[in-house]
Write an enzyme that holds these catalytic residues in place. Structure first.
Site, PDB file in Angstrom:
ATOM      1  N   PHE A 146       8.785  -0.948  -6.527  1.00  0.00           N
ATOM      2  CA  PHE A 146       9.266  -2.239  -7.026  1.00  0.00           C
ATOM      3  C   PHE A 146       8.241  -3.363  -6.889  1.00  0.00           C
ATOM      4  O   PHE A 146       8.358  -4.387  -7.561  1.00  0.00           O
ATOM      5  CB  PHE A 146      10.546  -2.657  -6.267  1.00  0.00           C
ATOM      6  CG  PHE A 146      10.274  -3.261  -4.914  1.00  0.00           C
ATOM      7  CD1 PHE A 146       9.960  -4.619  -4.800  1.00  0.00           C
ATOM      8  CD2 PHE A 146      10.305  -2.494  -3.752  1.00  0.00           C
ATOM      9  CE1 PHE A 146       9.688  -5.187  -3.546  1.00  0.00           C
ATOM     10  CE2 PHE A 146      10.040  -3.051  -2.518  1.00  0.00           C
ATOM     11  CZ  PHE A 146       9.729  -4.396  -2.420  1.00  0.00           C
ATOM     12  N   LYS A 189       9.130   6.415 -14.883  1.00  0.00           N
ATOM     13  CA  LYS A 189      10.374   5.865 -14.338  1.00  0.00           C
ATOM     14  C   LYS A 189      10.036   4.625 -13.515  1.00  0.00           C
ATOM     15  O   LYS A 189       9.458   4.730 -12.434  1.00  0.00           O
ATOM     16  CB  LYS A 189      11.071   6.882 -13.420  1.00  0.00           C
ATOM     17  CG  LYS A 189      12.433   6.388 -12.966  1.00  0.00           C
ATOM     18  CD  LYS A 189      12.937   7.074 -11.711  1.00  0.00           C
ATOM     19  CE  LYS A 189      12.562   6.371 -10.450  1.00  0.00           C
ATOM     20  NZ  LYS A 189      13.144   5.056 -10.227  1.00  0.00           N
ATOM     21  N   GLU A 225      14.189   1.104  -9.960  1.00  0.00           N
ATOM     22  CA  GLU A 225      15.499   0.624 -10.425  1.00  0.00           C
ATOM     23  C   GLU A 225      15.751  -0.815  -9.987  1.00  0.00           C
ATOM     24  O   GLU A 225      16.700  -1.449 -10.438  1.00  0.00           O
ATOM     25  CB  GLU A 225      16.620   1.551  -9.926  1.00  0.00           C
ATOM     26  CG  GLU A 225      16.842   1.591  -8.431  1.00  0.00           C
ATOM     27  CD  GLU A 225      15.893   2.542  -7.681  1.00  0.00           C
ATOM     28  OE1 GLU A 225      14.845   2.917  -8.257  1.00  0.00           O
ATOM     29  OE2 GLU A 225      16.206   2.879  -6.531  1.00  0.00           O
ATOM     30  N   CYS A 265       1.541  -3.259  -0.136  1.00  0.00           N
ATOM     31  CA  CYS A 265       1.264  -2.115   0.734  1.00  0.00           C
ATOM     32  C   CYS A 265       0.009  -2.364   1.577  1.00  0.00           C
ATOM     33  O   CYS A 265      -0.327  -1.551   2.436  1.00  0.00           O
ATOM     34  CB  CYS A 265       1.123  -0.850  -0.090  1.00  0.00           C
ATOM     35  SG  CYS A 265      -0.199  -0.982  -1.277  1.00  0.00           S
ATOM     36  N   GLU A 308       6.467  -0.347   9.023  1.00  0.00           N
ATOM     37  CA  GLU A 308       5.901  -1.206   7.979  1.00  0.00           C
ATOM     38  C   GLU A 308       6.895  -2.357   7.774  1.00  0.00           C
ATOM     39  O   GLU A 308       8.093  -2.133   7.600  1.00  0.00           O
ATOM     40  CB  GLU A 308       5.760  -0.392   6.681  1.00  0.00           C
ATOM     41  CG  GLU A 308       5.162  -1.189   5.544  1.00  0.00           C
ATOM     42  CD  GLU A 308       4.986  -0.340   4.269  1.00  0.00           C
ATOM     43  OE1 GLU A 308       5.700   0.665   4.111  1.00  0.00           O
ATOM     44  OE2 GLU A 308       4.132  -0.706   3.442  1.00  0.00           O
TER      45      GLU A 308
END
Ligand code: NAD
Length: 527
Positions: free
Chosen positions: A190, A214, A217, A322, A422
């Site tokens: 995302f 994909k 979502e 990240c 994280e």
């Protein structure tokens, strides 16, 4: 005006698409730009994109997507049906048979067209990112620009995929050429909805492959928009296809025999499962995973360089990067900067992405709750909260948004979630340490290998740090040392699975496979 190249691949028919699906207008034509979802906001359709058409899914299962700044539903994402997934993969498989025959010069032309169209639509893409994902508009523009840089790098395809040949003996030649690998499946996270899609799409086009992607979502829109822009650039039907959903979609893309290679970017659990599953099904796979990123500060650091580094390292894109800084190790007297760090962190403003601020809300209510839990856990176990960003006031109709202000902890240690996990939010923790060597040892023992940085004016210490640290991307006075488009994303240890990294020269290797041709003309008489 762009010269549109309509390649003659339109023989790929929509026949494979579940019969009831009909083409719908682009949802992006009417979507207002640079507006958060207030009471009047009209939900838009998240489309499936197959054979260069926006389609409305037949699914009975739809997941709500919220504007993180207002908590209002903006769209719903379908769990693509089995028939839709099958249609998308078949469209990509059919298109591959034709697209692989298109000359590299024509494909190169498509990538150049795409770059121009992406640049023209930079604001539109950034606006969609802010609406669905929440980040500050300036961060969203950076998301798009970094993606476009990968598209620009994809134009080096001729050089990067050229073969080699050698006359091994009189009349005998050995030649190695690189051919496209086939249909690829890509699963997206995302946090960089445009940049990470552009880690693959331009390379797919340049190398003559086709793909089924994909999106996350949580922010699905940029997938269909990027595919629509590719079609506008002249990319033929079936080359870029977008499906949606959760586990069922990921399972299909990881296992379907028509797919030759799989890329995944996201968290550890899903990523490791995808790697195991897709390799078991004999696919080429690369997987970028989670992280735990540390920054080391030596006492000789230049204060302003450090403060600037902290702001970009811990708070850009709301810390949902990240490569975001989670832990700041202050070596010896570097702790004298703590008051300055507190002052700088306190001055940061969390605001809705379209308004003037330093960063936006986090992506979901669940992420917000998780960050609160992490802070409470640290507090309960004895960490000091130097700056508490919980429950900030964000007036103007944003009271229900997923906001958390900049948060600074001190004295975090193993056993606290803030130290072990994280963070993925606008939080970081300070740890005071005695020596650089000990700190290098701690960082090397951490399983992850995405990013690390050292802040110092001492070149010898910095050089030693680079040599001894076992992390794939290292910053010297630079807190987000992301590999540039031309070099690739070189994470290691538990942050990466596979052999060939994302973008950079490795991308061309990943999306192509070598073929050796030995030619002998011996024994043929001249006539
Ligand atoms: P995520 O793992 O929750 O989701 C990533 C993708 O996997 C999504 O498309 C999601 O639908 C799918 N997914 C999630 N759970 C699944 C499951 N159980 N089975 C099958 N599919 C599943 O990750 P996210 O929250 O979107 O992204 C954040 C994470 O991604 C962080 O850990 C971050 O470090 C990592 N990330 C890494 C990089 C990198 O380059 N190393 C870049 C961006 C994000």
């Amino acid at each position: 005006m762009l010269a549109r190249k309509t390649l003659r691949l339109n023989s790929v028919q929509l026949k494979t698409i579940a019969r009831s699906l009909s083409s719908v207008p682009s949802p992006f034509a009417t979507l207002p730009e640079k507006q958060h979802a207030t009471e009047q906001f009209k939900e838009y359709l998240t489309t499936t994109y197959i054979n260069n058409s926006h389609l409305k899914s037949d699914s009975k299962e739809w997941f709500k997507v919220y504007d993180p700044a207002t908590n209002k539903v903006i769209t719903q994402v379908p769990q693509s049906t089995d028939a839709e997934l099958d249609s998308a993969i078949q469209a990509a498989a059919d298109a591959f048979e034709l697209f692989k025959e298109v000359s590299i010069i024509k494909r190169l032309d498509l990538v150049f067209n795409y770059i121009e169209i992406l640049k023209k639509n930079k604001e539109k893409l950034a606006s969609l990112i802010v609406l669905e994902q929440g980040k500050a508009y300036s961060d969203a523009i950076a998301d798009v620009i970094r993606g476009i840089q990968c598209a620009e790098h994809a134009t080096t395809v001729v050089k990067e995929t050229e073969g080699v040949s050698l006359e091994i003996s009189n009349g005998i030649e050995s030649k190695v050429i690189r051919e496209p690998i086939g249909v690829t499946g890509s699963i997206m996270p995302f946090n960089f909805p445009v940049m990470i899609m552009l880690w693959t799409i331009p390379y797919i086009i340049a190398t003559g492959n086709t793909t089924v992607i994909k999106p996350s979502e949580l922010c699905p829109g940029s997938g269909a928009l990027l595919a629509e822009l590719a079609a506008e650039a002249g990319v033929p039907k079936g080359v870029i296809n977008i499906v949606h959903g959760k586990h069922a979609t990921v399972e299909k893309l990881s296992t379907d025999p028509r797919i030759s290679a799989v890329t995944f970017v996201g968290g550890n659990n899903a990523g490791k499962a995808v790697y195991a599953n897709a390799t078991k099904h004999h696919k080429r796979v690369k997987v970028n995973l989670g992280a735990k990123n540390h920054v080391v500060v030596l006492p000789d650091v230049e204060k302003d360089v450090l403060l600037k580094g902290i702001v970009s390292g811990a708070f850009s894109s709301t810390g949902q990067v990240c490569l975001s800084t989670d832990v700041l190790f202050l070596v010896k007297e570097a702790n004298r900067f703590i008051p300055d760090i507190i002052e700088r962190v306190k001055a940061l403003k969390v605001r809705p992405g379209f308004e003037d601020g330093d960063f936006g809300p986090v992506v979901t209510k669940e992420s917000l709750q998780r960050l609160h839990d992490i802070i409470e856990d640290a507090e309960a176990k004895g960490a000091e909260i130097l700056v508490d960003g919980r429950n900030p006031e964000v007036p103007g109709g944003y009271e229900n948004g997923y906001f958390i202000g900049a948060t600074l902890l001190k004295g975090i240690r193993p056993g606290m979630r803030a130290y072990d996990e994280e963070l993925f939010g606008p939080i970081f923790g300070i740890v005071e340490v005695e020596t650089l060597d000990h700190t290098i040892d701690i960082i090397n023992k951490n399983p992850f290998g995405n990013s690390v940085a050292i802040f110092t004016r001492d070149g010898v210490a910095a050089n030693k740090f680079v040599k001894k640290i076992n992390i794939g991307q290292v910053g010297i006075n630079s807190s987000i040392p992301i590999g540039i488009a031309q070099h690739g994303f070189t994470s290691n240890k538990a942050s990466f699975l596979g052999d060939l990294h994302f973008y950079g020269p490795s991308a061309f290797k990943f999306f192509t496979q070598p073929k050796t041709v030995i030619t002998s003309w011996r024994g043929y008489s001249e006539n």
